[in-house]
Write an enzyme that holds these catalytic residues in place. Structure first.
Site, PDB file in Angstrom:
ATOM      1  N   ASP A   7       0.672  -1.284  -0.007  1.00  0.00           N
ATOM      2  CA  ASP A   7      -0.141   0.045   0.010  1.00  0.00           C
ATOM      3  C   ASP A   7       0.948   1.381  -0.090  1.00  0.00           C
ATOM      4  OD1 ASP A   7      -2.673  -0.360  -0.012  1.00  0.00           O
ATOM      5  OD2 ASP A   7      -2.771  -0.344   2.361  1.00  0.00           O
TER       6      ASP A   7
ATOM      7  N   ASP B 238      -5.873  -3.438   3.936  1.00  0.00           N
ATOM      8  CA  ASP B 238      -6.483  -3.004   5.071  1.00  0.00           C
ATOM      9  C   ASP B 238      -7.870  -3.164   5.037  1.00  0.00           C
ATOM     10  OD1 ASP B 238      -6.737  -0.813   3.306  1.00  0.00           O
ATOM     11  OD2 ASP B 238      -5.354   0.395   4.551  1.00  0.00           O
TER      12      ASP B 238
ATOM     13  N   ASP C  11     -10.115  -6.387   0.680  1.00  0.00           N
ATOM     14  CA  ASP C  11      -8.769  -6.667   0.489  1.00  0.00           C
ATOM     15  C   ASP C  11      -8.631  -8.367   0.923  1.00  0.00           C
ATOM     16  OD1 ASP C  11      -8.144  -4.319  -0.604  1.00  0.00           O
ATOM     17  OD2 ASP C  11      -7.453  -3.890   1.283  1.00  0.00           O
TER      18      ASP C  11
HETATM   19  P1  ADP Z   1      -4.972   4.147  -0.702  1.00  0.00           P
HETATM   20  O1  ADP Z   1      -5.076   3.693   0.562  1.00  0.00           O
HETATM   21  O2  ADP Z   1      -3.937   3.281  -1.612  1.00  0.00           O
HETATM   22  O3  ADP Z   1      -4.133   5.651  -0.606  1.00  0.00           O
HETATM   23  P2  ADP Z   1      -7.807   4.537  -0.794  1.00  0.00           P
HETATM   24  O4  ADP Z   1      -8.340   3.071  -1.627  1.00  0.00           O
HETATM   25  O5  ADP Z   1      -7.847   4.791   0.652  1.00  0.00           O
HETATM   26  O6  ADP Z   1      -6.100   4.464  -1.616  1.00  0.00           O
HETATM   27  O7  ADP Z   1      -8.263   5.605  -1.728  1.00  0.00           O
HETATM   28  C1  ADP Z   1      -8.414   5.573  -2.909  1.00  0.00           C
HETATM   29  C2  ADP Z   1      -9.042   7.120  -3.154  1.00  0.00           C
HETATM   30  O8  ADP Z   1     -10.484   7.261  -2.747  1.00  0.00           O
HETATM   31  C3  ADP Z   1      -8.306   8.022  -2.804  1.00  0.00           C
HETATM   32  O9  ADP Z   1      -7.235   8.672  -3.925  1.00  0.00           O
HETATM   33  C4  ADP Z   1      -9.611   9.273  -2.638  1.00  0.00           C
HETATM   34  O10 ADP Z   1      -9.443   9.648  -4.109  1.00  0.00           O
HETATM   35  C5  ADP Z   1     -10.582   8.451  -2.400  1.00  0.00           C
HETATM   36  N1  ADP Z   1     -10.898   8.371  -0.925  1.00  0.00           N
HETATM   37  C6  ADP Z   1      -9.943   7.984  -0.151  1.00  0.00           C
HETATM   38  N2  ADP Z   1     -10.516   8.278   1.282  1.00  0.00           N
HETATM   39  C7  ADP Z   1     -11.742   8.835   0.896  1.00  0.00           C
HETATM   40  C8  ADP Z   1     -12.742   9.040   2.006  1.00  0.00           C
HETATM   41  N3  ADP Z   1     -12.629   9.012   3.214  1.00  0.00           N
HETATM   42  N4  ADP Z   1     -13.922   9.694   1.516  1.00  0.00           N
HETATM   43  C9  ADP Z   1     -14.117   9.842   0.166  1.00  0.00           C
HETATM   44  N5  ADP Z   1     -13.208   9.551  -0.725  1.00  0.00           N
HETATM   45  C10 ADP Z   1     -11.800   9.071  -0.147  1.00  0.00           C
HETATM   46 MG    MG Z   2      -6.581   3.683   2.261  1.00  0.00          MG
END
Ligand code: ADP
Ligand code: MG
Length: 919
Positions: free
Chosen positions: A331, A650, A654
């Site tokens: 990640d 996480d 997943d």
């Molecule tokens: P990573 O953990 O690999 O950074 P995530 O799956 O957590 O990726 O997030 C992917 C995308 O989803 C982020 O780039 C963001 O645009 C969006 N995102 C992340 N967290 C939130 C949230 N709490 N609410 C809305 N959008 C989110």
């Molecule tokens: Mg994340």
């Protein structure tokens, strides 16, 4: 109350359940009531049912082919009226069982202690406020909030729910998630069909809901069945199984040899009795008694070492798999970065704004063109910040140690940016009460809330990735708040500009509804949104990440970033930690076939066939906007080309990828319970560097296992050869069965196990990973084992022959036994490093080894000089001259092996990183 009614909770309407449990669903239980109920019902924990399984473990110690042989030997000795032999063999059987049993208890306890470290937490409403508590503190009547990814903390009657589903396989075996509701069910509904209940130990796989705790601890359904759950031994690993297999082969071979020896002896006219004893000696001598126990112990020691470096191993086989890991898929957020987010830039209606200040303290200001804007925001900016603060589940709190956030750091950062700009977030949630929400899920990449505005309208606020939101926007908000057309090009340019700085970019949008709308579903916000703007947040790379990535590279382990974030942001962070580009990313071609700067995104991956992905997965180092299903595909693609894959995760979704990976790695702090249950290993600090440390420990453990095996097998071989030679030569046995047992038991326990505590070798992280299909013992090690076995044969047989012409038979045998022990003592120091180690360990670095050597010397003196031992083991005191010969044998053996090792090291000077990676 709870126990009487437990059969009927599902039958009661929600109101009746709440009445019976005397709780107000909005305020929860008051603290004084919780105290009373804790006294009545106890803690929410299962009583351990351990009794029967220990007894069966003890029996298992005797249920081994080796023990059968020993028992048969004891019987033979008894028939021959060799009472001492018979007694000693039985003693050894008992000792062996006792040692095995104690070690196994210890290993199990160690694993259980690790399991306890990972306690479940639960979100509970008490005294009118939500709190995060250890699940063990729950009492019947507690109001709990259940969310996708949680482990259900107790048996809960569902009060309200949105799309709530549970994985109840731990309880019912049914692996398809069950949809939950809250309507009462017929009284005779089976547990598996009680869809208005959620049960302790099951998992919430999607949606959210609230519930009231109906039963805790042993009163829960899992508590009732836990005594029936079959005890699966956590101590079997592929390696221990392989070794058990190996022992069986050895056993058959030895029995055959013993038969041949017996026949040959008889043909030569020796007595049946003597030949029986010879066969027994051959059998007990050549079987590596200590091996299985030593393997388990070494693995358990490895588990402890990893725990000290913050990697909790949930499944023992992971310890050995870690050592052969060839790819780590990690990640980004929280693992390579600190997961401490600060909004640094805003973009709205064509203008970029900057935000000052770092961390979660809301001190700083909003600036445009070097002018502070705080207090006088253009309408579109105010709306953008409002959306960030309302479409948000995090809490910003000032504690003793400064400002903290509770919840997702990404969301916390949005509260801070709103506060800095002068938007009072506390007021906001009163003025715009939340009506409903669509929670964030990494698969869909956005979150939506529905709020009641002061003017009566219902407003949906959305935040998420630009890819998820922009296509749904019909218009954008102009600076003065009026609608205008969406300027896609300008927005995308702004996203790229922020992302190229490594900022995590969130887009924001709004949709207006009439006052009659009080619910929001995914379809309701699928189109017709108004675009508000962007917020870009900094999440600094972890300081230790770059060094850990470099260490992996040197060790021939590929590191790949797999993130849900934007491709450009991902690439920027990847460059900072050395996954992409940079002079030190690919030492001497170790990763030359990974094409450096290509980032694959969701769509690229989607367009590839499985076969194409196989190749692309190897080459690419950064994967962005990856969906959980694609994580699974990536694991499979890498495995298809022979890689051993460690994959982090996480989220709820997943779990499949974590299970599929050779090493599923979950986060201890940020991860969901679902991910942790699916993982082989949990990082208590969520840190990438910890994975690297675990790989290093895994290699060390494996080395130590091989060291022990290389050390112990020559003895068995030598003993077998000595007996065989004696039979074939038609002379009396140079070592008696009891003496062989003495050698095997004492040396394995007192000196051999010291190798399990050996420090890691200096070059352990500069050599390529062990290929999973290579045999435990390479050809070189087999050669060495045969060499030392032959040396033992020559030395003990030779000195025995010499002595029997000069002294008594007992003296000659004592010399022969001492040759074995002393040669093993010297050879132990050869075995502290394997072939190819550049630098040996510090001489005194392993106190266990030296302690063992000391004990062994004392034991051997007793064996030789104590009258009691002389009687039991048929030994006799020997003189200085004999000791001189014995020590000489030890020194010669040491020098021969040292020379052999040096020769090998010279003939293969470069066996470290240059030899490249396994593909
Ligand atoms: P990573 O953990 O690999 O950074 P995530 O799956 O957590 O990726 O997030 C992917 C995308 O989803 C982020 O780039 C963001 O645009 C969006 N995102 C992340 N967290 C939130 C949230 N709490 N609410 C809305 N959008 C989110
Ligand atoms: Mg994340």
């Amino acid at each position: 109350m709870a126990d009487i009614l437990s059969e009927y909770w599902h039958h009661l309407p929600v109101e009746d359940a709440l009445d019976l449990l005397e709780v107000d669903p909005d305020r929860g239980l008051p603290d004084w009531e919780v105290r009373q109920r804790t006294e009545t019902y106890g803690r929410n924990e299962l009583t351990k049912h351990v009794g029967p399984s220990w007894i069966s473990r003890l029996f298992d110690q005797f249920n081994q082919p080796l023990i059968y042989i020993l028992l048969a030997s004891a019987l033979v000795a008894g028939i021959l009226r060799e009472w001492v032999d018979c007694g000693v063999i039985l003693g050894v059987v008992a000792l062996n069982a006792a040692i095995g049993f104690v070690q196994e208890i210890k290993a199990v306890q160690a694993l259980e202690a690790l399991a306890r470290v990972m306690t479940t937490e639960a979100m509970v409403v008490r005294d009118g406020e939500p709190r995060r508590l250890a699940a063990s503190l729950l009492v019947p009547g507690d109001i709990v909030i259940l969310e996708a990814g949680d482990k259900v903390p107790a048996d809960v009657r569902v009060l309200s729910c949105i799309d709530l589903r549970g994985d109840e396989s731990t309880l019912t075996g049914e692996s398809v998630p069950v949809q939950k509701g809250c309507e009462p069910l017929p009284r005779d509904t089976q547990v598996a069909d009680r869809t208005n209940m959620m049960f302790a130990s099951t998992l919430v796989t999607s949606g959210r809901g609230t519930g009231v705790v109906a039963a805790t601890g042993d009163d829960t359904e899992i508590g009732r069945v836990s005594s029936h759950i079959a005890h699966v031994s956590p101590l079997d690993t592929p390696l221990t199984k392989k070794i058990a297999q190996f022992s069986k082969v050895v056993l058959v071979a030895i029995l055959a040899l013993a038969g041949v020896a017996f026949a040959v002896g008889l043909l030569r006219g020796q007595s049946v009795g003597e030949m029986l004893m010879a066969s027994v000696a051959l059998a007990v001598g050549a079987i590596p008694e200590g091996l299985p126990a030593a393997v388990t112990i070494t693995l358990a020691i490895g588990v402890g070492r990893m725990a000290r470096r913050r990697a909790i191993v949930r499944r023992l086989p992971a310890v050995e798999t870690l050592g052969s890991t060839t790819v780590i898929c990690t990640d980004k957020t929280g693992t390579l970065t600190e997961n401490k987010m600060t909004v640094q830039q805003l973009w709205a209606a064509g203008r970029t704004y900057s935000v000052t200040g770092r961390g979660y303290a809301p001190v700083g200001e909003l600036r445009a063109d070097d002018r502070s804007l705080t207090g006088s925001l253009p309408p579109v900016l105010a709306e953008l910040l409002r959306a960030g603060a309302l479409c948000n589940d995090a809490l910003l709190q000032e504690g003793e140690d400064g400002w903290r956030i509770q919840g997702d750091p990404t969301e916390g950062a949005l509260l801070v940016s709103a506060e800095k700009a002068g938007v009072a977030i506390a007021r906001l949630s009163i003025d715009y009460p939340r009506l409903d929400s669509v929670p964030f899920e990494s698969g869909r990449q956005y979150m939506a809330t529905l709020n009641a505005a002061p003017d009566g309208r219902s407003l949906a606020f959305l935040k998420g990735s630009i890819e998820a939101l922009l296509p749904r926007c019909e218009r954008a908000m102009a600076e003065d708040g009026s609608p205008q057309a969406v300027d896609t090009a300008a927005i995308e340019q702004a996203v790229e500009q922020m992302a190229s700085l490594g900022l995590r970019v969130l887009a924001f949008a709004r949709k207006d509804f009439g006052p009659e709308v009080t619910r929001v579903e995914q379809e309701d916000v699928a189109e017709g949104l108004t675009f508000l703007g962007l917020q870009g947040m900094l999440d600094p790379a972890r300081e230790e990440a770059a060094a850990a990535v470099r260490a992996c590279r040197e060790a021939g382990v590929m590191v790949k970033m797999i993130t849900g974030d934007h491709a450009i942001t991902a690439a920027s962070i990847a460059r900072q930690v050395g996954i992409l580009g940079g002079p030190d990313a690919a030492p001497d071609g170790a990763s030359a076939d990974e094409s450096s700067d290509v980032v694959l995104s969701y769509r690229d991956i989607q367009a590839l066939s499985d076969k194409e992905l196989e190749e692309a997965a190897l080459r690419t180092r950064v994967f962005a906007r990856v969906s959980p299903e694609q994580k699974l595909r990536l694991v499979e693609a890498l495995q298809a080309s022979g890689q051993v894959v460690a994959m982090t995760g996480d989220g709820v979704n997943d779990a499949a990828a974590l299970r599929r990976a050779d090493i599923g790695v979950a986060m201890g702090m940020a991860g969901t319970d679902v991910a942790r249950e699916a993982a082989d290993m949990v990082l208590t600090d969520d840190n990438f560097a910890t994975i690297e440390a675990a790989v290093e420990e895994g290699r060390g453990v494996f080395d130590n296992l091989v060291k022990f095996i290389t050390w112990t097998l020559p003895t068995n071989l030598g003993e077998g050869l000595v007996i065989l030679a004696a039979v074939l030569a038609g002379v009396t046995l140079p070592i008696l069965p009891v003496q062989i047992l003495w050698i095997n038991m004492t040396t394995a326990v007192f000196i051999g196990l010291g190798l399990a505590f050996e420090e890691k070798e200096a070059g352990i992280m500069t050599r390529p990973p062990r290929q999973p299909n290579t045999p435990l013992l390479t050809r070189e090690l087999v050669v060495r084992i045969v060499l030392v076995g032959a040396l033992l044969l020559a030395a003990s047989f030779g000195l025995f022959a010499l002595m029997s012409s000069r002294g008594s038979l007992a003296e000659a045998r004592t010399v022969a036994v001492n040759v074995f022990v002393v040669v093993q003592l010297f050879y132990l120091f050869n075995c502290r490093t394997l072939v190819g180690a550049k630098k040996g360990p510090r001489f005194f670095s392993n106190p266990w080894l030296w302690g063992g050597v000391g004990i062994m010397v004392v034991l051997q003196l007793l064996f030789t000089y104590a009258p009691f031992m002389n009687r039991v083991f048929v030994t006799a005191p020997i003189g200085l001259w004999e000791w001189g010969l014995i020590l000489a044998a030890g020194v010669v053996a040491y020098l021969v092996v040292a020379a052999e090792k040096a020769f090998r090291a010279r003939s293969r000077p470069q066996d470290t990183s240059e030899s490249g990676r396994t593909v």
